[in-house]
Design a protein around this motif. Structure first.
Motif, short mmCIF file in Angstrom:
data_model
loop_
_atom_site.label_atom_id
_atom_site.label_comp_id
_atom_site.label_asym_id
_atom_site.label_seq_id
_atom_site.Cartn_x
_atom_site.Cartn_y
_atom_site.Cartn_z
N VAL A 188 -3.20 4.88 4.72
CA VAL A 188 -1.82 4.79 4.23
C VAL A 188 -1.30 3.40 4.58
CG1 VAL A 188 0.51 5.75 4.39
CG2 VAL A 188 -1.48 7.26 4.63
N SER A 189 -0.77 2.73 3.57
CA SER A 189 -0.25 1.38 3.79
C SER A 189 1.09 1.22 3.10
CB SER A 189 -1.24 0.33 3.28
OG SER A 189 -1.41 0.44 1.89
N SER A 190 1.83 0.24 3.57
CA SER A 190 3.10 -0.13 2.95
C SER A 190 3.08 -1.63 2.70
CB SER A 190 4.27 0.27 3.85
OG SER A 190 4.12 -0.31 5.13
N LYS A 232 5.44 -5.11 0.77
CA LYS A 232 6.50 -5.70 -0.04
C LYS A 232 5.82 -6.14 -1.33
CE LYS A 232 8.95 -7.66 3.89
NZ LYS A 232 9.38 -8.93 4.52
N VAL A 257 9.59 -2.39 -2.27
CA VAL A 257 8.57 -1.96 -1.33
C VAL A 257 7.71 -0.89 -1.98
CG1 VAL A 257 9.85 -2.57 0.76
CG2 VAL A 257 10.13 -0.31 -0.24
N ALA A 258 6.50 -0.75 -1.50
CA ALA A 258 5.56 0.21 -2.06
C ALA A 258 4.85 0.95 -0.94
CB ALA A 258 4.52 -0.51 -2.93
N THR A 259 4.45 2.16 -1.23
CA THR A 259 3.62 2.95 -0.34
C THR A 259 2.34 3.30 -1.08
OG1 THR A 259 5.57 3.89 0.72
CG2 THR A 259 3.49 5.05 1.06
N HIS A 260 1.22 3.15 -0.41
CA HIS A 260 -0.09 3.42 -1.01
C HIS A 260 -0.89 4.35 -0.11
CE1 HIS A 260 1.06 -0.70 -2.34
NE2 HIS A 260 0.76 -0.17 -3.50
N HIS A 300 0.40 6.19 -5.24
CA HIS A 300 1.06 4.88 -5.29
C HIS A 300 2.50 5.12 -5.73
CE1 HIS A 300 1.09 0.61 -7.35
NE2 HIS A 300 2.11 0.79 -6.52
N PHE A 323 6.57 3.15 -5.62
CA PHE A 323 7.30 1.92 -5.31
C PHE A 323 8.72 2.01 -5.83
CE2 PHE A 323 5.43 1.26 -9.45
CZ PHE A 323 6.40 0.56 -10.17
#
Length: 146
Positions: A103-105, A107, A125-128, A143, A145
């Motif tokens: 899990v990553s975040s 900009k 911002v995005a979360t993956h 994904h 954002f």
């Protein structure tokens, strides 16, 4: 310092070392995946972007659509490219892992035009959620954002 304390300290340091190495490697893996993703985006290659996503991916863009699967992802990005969105950049904020999931975040930013046709910068911002593949590569499972 007694021999027992030295041995205890050495064991503690040894136990922490793999965590430190793994964390650096994890950040490097995600940063490399982001760089590859940005390259495909900046070449306006919707088909290559879709290949970054798992077959059961869940893609949740800021327009509140719920897109499932690489075909839907490809269509979404083809629409962005048709509207002249370019120069995408992802900058890692943080990353963690659990099992085969990462899990990553990040900009994000991109260039395009506003409603009046003037140049504009878009960002958010995005979360993956990545799924690590057998070959070590990362594919996007979720994904989202804004």
């Amino acid at each position: 310092m007694t021999p027992l304390r030295i041995a205890t300290l050495a064991v503690c340091i040894a136990l922490l070392m793999p965590i430190t190495v793994q964390a650096g490697s994890l950040e490097e893996d995600v940063s490399a995946a982001y760089a590859e993703w940005d390259t495909a985006f900046n070449e306006s290659d919707a088909k290559s972007l879709a290949a970054f996503y798992t077959e059961d991916t869940l893609f949740l863009p800021a327009n509140h659509d719920i897109i499932q699967g690489p075909v839907g992802v490809e269509e979404f990005f083809a629409g962005l490219f048709a509207n002249g969105v370019t120069e995408h950049k992802l900058e890692l904020i943080g990353v963690t892992s659990e099992g085969g999931l990462i899990v990553s975040s990040a900009k994000w930013s991109a260039q395009g035009t506003d409603d009046a046709g003037a140049p504009a910068t878009f960002s958010g911002v995005a979360t993956h959620v990545f799924e690590k593949q057998d070959d070590g590569s990362l594919q996007l499972k979720v994904h989202t954002f804004n």
